[in-house]
Write a protein that holds these residues in place. Structure first.
Motif, PDB file in Angstrom:
ATOM      1  N   VAL A  42      -2.819 -12.306 -16.664  1.00 44.96           N
ATOM      2  CA  VAL A  42      -2.691 -11.683 -17.435  1.00 44.96           C
ATOM      3  C   VAL A  42      -2.358 -10.428 -17.443  1.00 44.96           C
ATOM      4  CG1 VAL A  42      -2.947 -11.584 -20.537  1.00 44.96           C
ATOM      5  CG2 VAL A  42      -2.951 -14.616 -18.926  1.00 44.96           C
ATOM      6  N   ARG A  43      -1.037  -9.689 -18.239  1.00 39.24           N
ATOM      7  CA  ARG A  43      -1.366  -8.394 -18.131  1.00 39.24           C
ATOM      8  C   ARG A  43      -1.449  -7.439 -19.209  1.00 39.24           C
ATOM      9  NH1 ARG A  43       3.497  -7.225 -14.287  1.00 39.24           N
ATOM     10  NH2 ARG A  43       3.833  -9.413 -15.418  1.00 39.24           N
ATOM     11  N   PHE A  44      -1.784  -7.187 -20.317  1.00 40.69           N
ATOM     12  CA  PHE A  44      -2.269  -6.265 -20.902  1.00 40.69           C
ATOM     13  C   PHE A  44      -1.624  -4.738 -20.983  1.00 40.69           C
ATOM     14  CE2 PHE A  44      -5.382  -9.592 -20.819  1.00 40.69           C
ATOM     15  CZ  PHE A  44      -5.817  -9.982 -22.370  1.00 40.69           C
ATOM     16  N   TRP A  45      -1.239  -4.458 -22.392  1.00 36.75           N
ATOM     17  CA  TRP A  45      -0.414  -3.104 -22.304  1.00 36.75           C
ATOM     18  C   TRP A  45      -0.634  -2.790 -23.452  1.00 36.75           C
ATOM     19  CZ3 TRP A  45       3.280  -2.063 -25.686  1.00 36.75           C
ATOM     20  CH2 TRP A  45       3.926  -3.699 -26.026  1.00 36.75           C
ATOM     21  N   ALA A  46      -0.671  -1.196 -23.994  1.00 35.90           N
ATOM     22  CA  ALA A  46      -0.996  -0.498 -25.342  1.00 35.90           C
ATOM     23  C   ALA A  46      -0.232   0.797 -25.558  1.00 35.90           C
ATOM     24  CB  ALA A  46      -2.311  -0.348 -25.546  1.00 35.90           C
ATOM     25  N   SER A  47       0.663   0.617 -25.991  1.00 31.37           N
ATOM     26  CA  SER A  47       1.298   2.396 -26.276  1.00 31.37           C
ATOM     27  C   SER A  47       0.718   2.540 -27.484  1.00 31.37           C
ATOM     28  CB  SER A  47       2.723   2.078 -26.484  1.00 31.37           C
ATOM     29  OG  SER A  47       3.265   1.312 -27.425  1.00 31.37           O
ATOM     30  N   GLY A  48       1.098   4.565 -27.882  1.00 31.99           N
ATOM     31  CA  GLY A  48       0.959   5.134 -29.315  1.00 31.99           C
ATOM     32  C   GLY A  48       2.202   6.001 -29.514  1.00 31.99           C
ATOM     33  N   ASP A  49       2.549   6.274 -30.746  1.00 34.20           N
ATOM     34  CA  ASP A  49       3.178   7.395 -30.391  1.00 34.20           C
ATOM     35  C   ASP A  49       2.612   8.663 -31.772  1.00 34.20           C
ATOM     36  OD1 ASP A  49       4.936   6.871 -29.014  1.00 34.20           O
ATOM     37  OD2 ASP A  49       6.584   5.904 -30.507  1.00 34.20           O
ATOM     38  N   VAL A  50       2.462   9.823 -32.029  1.00 37.34           N
ATOM     39  CA  VAL A  50       2.575  10.958 -32.952  1.00 37.34           C
ATOM     40  C   VAL A  50       4.449  11.168 -33.367  1.00 37.34           C
ATOM     41  CG1 VAL A  50       1.637  12.693 -33.783  1.00 37.34           C
ATOM     42  CG2 VAL A  50       0.586  10.884 -31.700  1.00 37.34           C
ATOM     43  N   ILE A  51       4.198  10.736 -34.638  1.00 37.58           N
ATOM     44  CA  ILE A  51       5.918  10.909 -34.739  1.00 37.58           C
ATOM     45  C   ILE A  51       5.244  12.239 -36.561  1.00 37.58           C
ATOM     46  CG2 ILE A  51       7.263   8.747 -34.582  1.00 37.58           C
ATOM     47  CD1 ILE A  51       6.414   7.522 -37.476  1.00 37.58           C
ATOM     48  N   VAL A  52       6.942  13.294 -36.216  1.00 35.93           N
ATOM     49  CA  VAL A  52       6.572  14.277 -37.368  1.00 35.93           C
ATOM     50  C   VAL A  52       7.520  14.037 -38.006  1.00 35.93           C
ATOM     51  CG1 VAL A  52       6.451  16.519 -37.457  1.00 35.93           C
ATOM     52  CG2 VAL A  52       5.072  15.515 -36.065  1.00 35.93           C
ATOM     53  N   TRP A  53       8.049  13.324 -39.093  1.00 34.65           N
ATOM     54  CA  TRP A  53       8.799  13.567 -39.985  1.00 34.65           C
ATOM     55  C   TRP A  53       9.006  14.504 -40.928  1.00 34.65           C
ATOM     56  CZ3 TRP A  53       8.634   7.339 -40.311  1.00 34.65           C
ATOM     57  CH2 TRP A  53       9.549   7.150 -38.861  1.00 34.65           C
ATOM     58  N   THR A  54      10.204  14.652 -41.759  1.00 32.42           N
ATOM     59  CA  THR A  54      10.502  15.205 -43.595  1.00 32.42           C
ATOM     60  C   THR A  54      11.791  14.690 -43.822  1.00 32.42           C
ATOM     61  OG1 THR A  54       9.711  17.775 -41.670  1.00 32.42           O
ATOM     62  CG2 THR A  54      10.981  17.463 -44.101  1.00 32.42           C
TER      63      THR A  54
END
Length: 200
Positions: free
Chosen positions: A28-40
């Motif tokens: 059983v494989r686990f994964w995670a990801s995260g982004d920092v977004i900069v919007w106007t």
């Protein structure tokens, strides 16, 4: 909503939940990801006042004044598992919020300030006009995914799931002087939406 600037910082981690000597298919494989977004965000209909310099007998040089949202950073993340039978199940969350403000004073001399937000069809005047706005964006994703073709050169996945969005926007205009006495006008828009996503 258009994005004038989008910067993404991707951080991915993965680990195995079983012993290293087990076959890969049994893990059983686990994964995670995260982004920092900069919007106007850029939205229409945020004008709240109009001014003219009073240099003409009727209407001189005019200018429309809007309140713009500030550029801000948000977050987007995903976590999930891949089961031994090949199904992947994941959960994602995106959040972004920003604010903005603007203030306008009546031009000196014979200049005029019209309250366009309160009276779009009439010449109501004020000495000062100020506006504040806020925008909130939250999206939740639940997804199931499976590879139907997986070889050394080609990988094809199919996926399906649910997406729930919670969006909110508000604008408040404050007007004072001439035709107004500490006038406050506010408008709030809120959207709750649920939909189905699928593809490959």
């Amino acid at each position: 909503m258009r994005t004038s600037l989008f910067a993404t910082l991707l951080l991915c981690i993965g680990f195995l939940s079983t012993e290293a000597d087990e076959p890969v298919a049994d893990r059983v494989r686990f994964w995670a990801s995260g982004d920092v977004i900069v919007w106007t965000p850029h939205l229409r209909g945020l004008d709240f006042a109009a001014t003219e310099n009073g240099n003409a007998l009727s209407i001189g040089v005019g200018q429309s004044h809007e309140v713009d949202h500030d550029q801000n950073a948000g977050i987007r993340g995903q976590v999930g598992i891949i089961t031994p039978v090949g199904w992947g199940i994941g959960f994602g969350y995106t959040h972004f919020s920003t604010e903005g403000s603007n203030t306008v004073n009546r031009p000196p001399g014979a200049g005029q300030l019209f309250a366009s937000y309160s009276h779009p069809g009439g010449p109501a005047e004020a000495e000062t006009a100020a506006a504040e706005t806020g925008f909130d964006y939250s999206v939740f994703d639940l997804e199931a995914r499976r590879s139907i073709v997986n070889c050394s050169n080609v990988t094809v996945d199919v996926f399906g799931g649910l997406r729930w969005a919670d969006l909110g926007h508000d604008i408040t205009a404050r007007l004072d002087g001439i035709d107004f006495s500490n006038g406050v006008l506010a408008n709030t828009t809120k959207v709750d939406a649920l939909g189905i996503r699928f593809g490959g």
